[in-house]
Design a protein around this motif. Structure first.
Motif, PDB file in Angstrom:
ATOM      1  N   TYR A  42       0.860  -1.191   0.000  1.00 60.41           N
ATOM      2  CA  TYR A  42       0.000   0.000   0.000  1.00 60.41           C
ATOM      3  C   TYR A  42       0.893   1.236   0.000  1.00 60.41           C
ATOM      4  CZ  TYR A  42      -2.954   3.673   2.051  1.00 60.41           C
ATOM      5  OH  TYR A  42      -3.608   4.846   2.312  1.00 60.41           O
ATOM      6  N   VAL A  43       0.645   2.156  -0.926  1.00 55.00           N
ATOM      7  CA  VAL A  43       1.416   3.401  -1.010  1.00 55.00           C
ATOM      8  C   VAL A  43       0.739   4.455  -0.139  1.00 55.00           C
ATOM      9  CG1 VAL A  43       2.204   5.270  -2.505  1.00 55.00           C
ATOM     10  CG2 VAL A  43       2.302   2.906  -3.307  1.00 55.00           C
ATOM     11  N   SER A  79       7.814   6.385  -3.994  1.00 51.31           N
ATOM     12  CA  SER A  79       6.555   5.972  -3.375  1.00 51.31           C
ATOM     13  C   SER A  79       6.870   5.259  -2.070  1.00 51.31           C
ATOM     14  CB  SER A  79       5.782   5.035  -4.308  1.00 51.31           C
ATOM     15  OG  SER A  79       5.482   5.675  -5.537  1.00 51.31           O
ATOM     16  N   ALA A 131       5.877   2.959   0.787  1.00 50.96           N
ATOM     17  CA  ALA A 131       4.881   1.887   0.815  1.00 50.96           C
ATOM     18  C   ALA A 131       5.179   0.910   1.942  1.00 50.96           C
ATOM     19  CB  ALA A 131       4.866   1.143  -0.520  1.00 50.96           C
ATOM     20  N   THR A 191      -0.558   7.805  -4.343  1.00 53.68           N
ATOM     21  CA  THR A 191      -0.873   7.690  -2.917  1.00 53.68           C
ATOM     22  C   THR A 191      -2.275   7.114  -2.731  1.00 53.68           C
ATOM     23  OG1 THR A 191       0.532   9.578  -2.382  1.00 53.68           O
ATOM     24  CG2 THR A 191      -1.158   8.991  -0.774  1.00 53.68           C
TER      25      THR A 191
END
Length: 683
Positions: free
Chosen positions: A298-299, A312, A314, A370
């Motif tokens: 998950y970012v 990113s 994450a 995001t």
């Protein structure tokens, strides 16, 4: 309960959240220093913190974006996410919370910050995230801790359970008693606390406070309740197991004491996190992630580095991800990991792979943003959460100071929006303005600073134009004639137009009743276009609406008439007619819904009345004890900086949403001032 209740495995991720200026970044510094990640804690005031270290954050001495730092404690890995406390920068917190195993809510004994605390606790409650409350700046406390706790309890829907009580030395707090451990400690500045004998008055207070803690735990443990009723002291390990279980089930919020600035209480907080906070397996289960060989991540934050491209941030919840892996988001967007880094205390280090629980920075995931869930399997993973930005509340129109920077400005705004989705860029087709919407005055100010400092774009900004319109009250019939002869073919168009007002909100209508071919049918479209041209700006200077125009008659020339001639004739006819139609100014009226703490409702009503608002009513905010919702209608012109005054009146917690309702006439001095200002700006 079993010892495994308090023995999670794997890297953990903890959010540091709390009201503005409660000491979150200072606590992060203390944690990094205590765990040996940095030689000594930095200072927010001195600009040496490892937290938000951007030039804008240094300048304003406040957290403006999330900071992720990984450190080691007692052989285990912890990533702390230091989240901004200001409501204007809260989107970073909202996006990050789904990634964490638990949260530490940093607050202080200040009832003025209670509404902000309630906003943060509600976010955690709605997501089901286990949370500790760290009562910071305890060295400045001038109230009994029980009184402080009673004042904070309304902000939480679950019991705040006091884990420690202070040891007083005169008017100063010199240490604490751990109610679960049944030990007393004396603070030592920037060093671990020293154990002392628990005796005298401190022993009596400890027994009373411990029994109160156990009573709250017993509300969810029948065996413990029976022991208390039978006056049997429960085993210490069983108490710790209860604390861990009830924290994870979200039925209690343990409260710990300390002073981040002096590094007091930090070690005890770390040990509580180690023994009681859940690990990634429980977090994955909460999010609905099933374990498997495919990576699921998950970012929670996007960054654009000046020389390193897009990163990113994450967290992985399952599987293994390697540098170079092809990944796809839950929406099917594909990308490839190009560079993987661990996030550390002031420095990043390259990694070749990451496993469940790890927080990493991934390079060049160009199509993943995001809030996205991603995986390296053959099929796109299901989306774990949907993160939506709060509705924007303040806007500014902007343009590049140098026209050659127009393209550069567009690219920079796109990157800012990727980093902070709570910024919104809108191109107004009526005013042709580029409008930047945000969460408040500081939010927009920082966006302009970043445009200048990071991207080298200087902008001019001003308040966005208001959607004023004008209409007519009186019907008029007007001839429009265009005749020009200048060698060769001339120009000739002649129309007779009936202009009359329509009901409010009906817009524009065009019709024709020409008989006998006075105006050939092939020119009807040109006449309508000429009418529309003229209605773009009426005699008051604004677009004209709610008007019906009928072409009733006219004449043409077999050689000199053309589409352009009839378009010009129609424009002349409307332009000459409108001043005779008793033009009137219209302004947009919006419905506004304001949410605010009940004690601020009277102030909010006064603000609305002072901005030409019409209060429709107010009621208690559903599901929010101590809050109200006020509904009103307000002119768009009065809403511009409403949020600034509203936040001032509500200790930073109030907000509003709005929607267009109708157009209303403006007359008298107000209308004269609006028209004069518009003409001056256009001059």
């Amino acid at each position: 309960m079993g010892q495994d209740v308090r023995s999670p495995r794997g890297p953990r991720c903890i959010a540091l959240v709390g009201p503005f200026q409660s000491g979150k970044t200072t606590l992060l510094e203390a944690i990094l220093a205590r765990t040996g990640a940095i030689p000594r804690a930095g200072s927010v005031d001195a600009g040496t913190s490892h937290g938000d270290s951007s030039p804008e954050a240094r300048q304003h001495k406040m957290g403006l974006s999330l900071t992720a730092v990984t450190t080691q404690f007692m052989g285990e890995s912890y990533t702390f996410l230091d989240c901004p406390g200001s409501v204007e920068f809260a989107h970073d917190m909202r996006a990050a919370l789904p990634a964490v195993d638990a949260a530490v809510v940093v607050c202080e004994a200040d009832e003025r910050k209670l509404p902000q605390l309630q906003l943060i606790l509600r976010e955690l409650e709605d997501l089901g995230i286990p949370r500790f409350l760290f009562l910071n700046k305890i060295d400045r406390a001038n109230k009994r801790i029980r009184e402080v706790l009673d004042s904070l309890q309304p902000a939480s829907r679950i019991p705040l359970v006091l884990r420690q009580i202070p040891i007083w030395n005169g008017d100063l707090i010199a240490g604490y008693v751990d109610l679960a451990l049944e030990r007393a400690f004396v603070y030592r500045e920037h060093k671990p606390s020293e154990v002392i004998d628990l005796e005298g008055g401190n022993l009596d207070r400890e027994k009373e406070a411990r029994f109160s803690m156990l009573e709250k735990l017993a509300d969810h443990d029948d065996a413990l309740m029976e022991q208390l009723l039978d006056d049997i002291q429960p085993p210490r390990d069983a108490v710790f197991d209860d604390l861990a279980r009830e924290l994870r089930e979200g039925v209690i919020c343990p409260v710990l004491l300390g002073s981040a600035l002096r590094e007091n209480g930090v070690l005890r907080l770390l040990k509580a996190l180690r023994h009681e906070a859940p690990d990634v397996t429980e977090t994955a289960a909460r999010l609905g992630v099933t374990a498997g060989k495919d990576a699921v991540g998950y970012v929670f934050k996007t960054q654009h580095l000046q020389h390193g491209g897009k990163l990113s941030l994450a967290r992985l919840f399952a599987g293994t991800l390697a540098d170079g892996d092809n990944v796809q988001s839950s929406s099917g967007e594909a990308s490839r990991v190009s560079g993987m880094q661990a996030v550390g205390g002031g420095h990043d280090s390259k990694r070749s792979s990451a496993t469940a629980g790890d927080v990493v920075a991934l390079g060049k995931l160009d199509t993943i943003k995001t809030g996205d869930t991603f995986g390296n399997g053959k099929t796109a993973p299901a989306s774990l959460v949907e993160v939506t930005a709060a509705p924007p509340v303040l806007a500014m129109a902007l343009a590049a100071a140098d026209r050659k920077d127009d393209v550069k400005l567009g690219q920079a705004l796109q990157r800012l929006n990727e980093e902070d989705p709570s910024l919104t860029i809108v191109h107004d087709p009526q005013s042709h303005e580029m409008v930047l919407w945000g969460q408040g005055e500081m939010h927009l100010r920082v966006a302009l600073e970043r445009l200048h400092d990071r991207y080298g774009v200087t902008v001019k900004s001003h308040a966005p134009g208001i959607g004023y319109r004008e209409t007519i009250r009186k019907p008029v019939t007007q001839r429009g004639r265009h005749k020009k002869q200048s060698g060769g073919h001339g120009q000739f168009g002649d129309v007779v137009l009936d202009i009359k007002p329509l009901a409010r909100g009906e817009g524009f209508a065009f019709a024709e009743t020409v008989v006998g071919g006075a105006v050939p049918r092939n020119y009807m479209g040109a006449v309508e276009e000429g009418v529309i041209d003229a209605l773009r700006a009426g005699p008051l200077g604004f677009p004209v609406v709610d008007v019906h125009v009928t072409l009733t008659d006219g004449s043409y020339h077999s050689v000199d008439s053309s589409d352009q001639a009839f378009r010009t004739a129609a424009r002349i006819g409307i332009t000459e007619a409108l001043p005779q139609c008793q033009p009137v100014l219209l302004e947009p009226i919006h419905t506004v819904e304001i949410v605010c703490p009940t004690e601020a409702t009277a102030k909010v009503n006064a603000i609305l009345s002072g901005r030409r608002g019409q209060i429709l009513g107010f009621d208690t905010r559903d599901g929010w004890p101590g809050w109200d919702m006020v509904r009103a209608t307000m002119p768009e012109a009065e809403i511009g900086d409403l949020i600034v005054e509203l936040r001032s009146a509500t200790a930073g917690a109030g907000s509003f949403t709005r929607s267009f309702d109708h157009m209303a006439e403006v007359s008298g001095r107000t209308a004269d001032q609006i028209v004069a200002a518009h003409r001056q700006a256009a001059a």
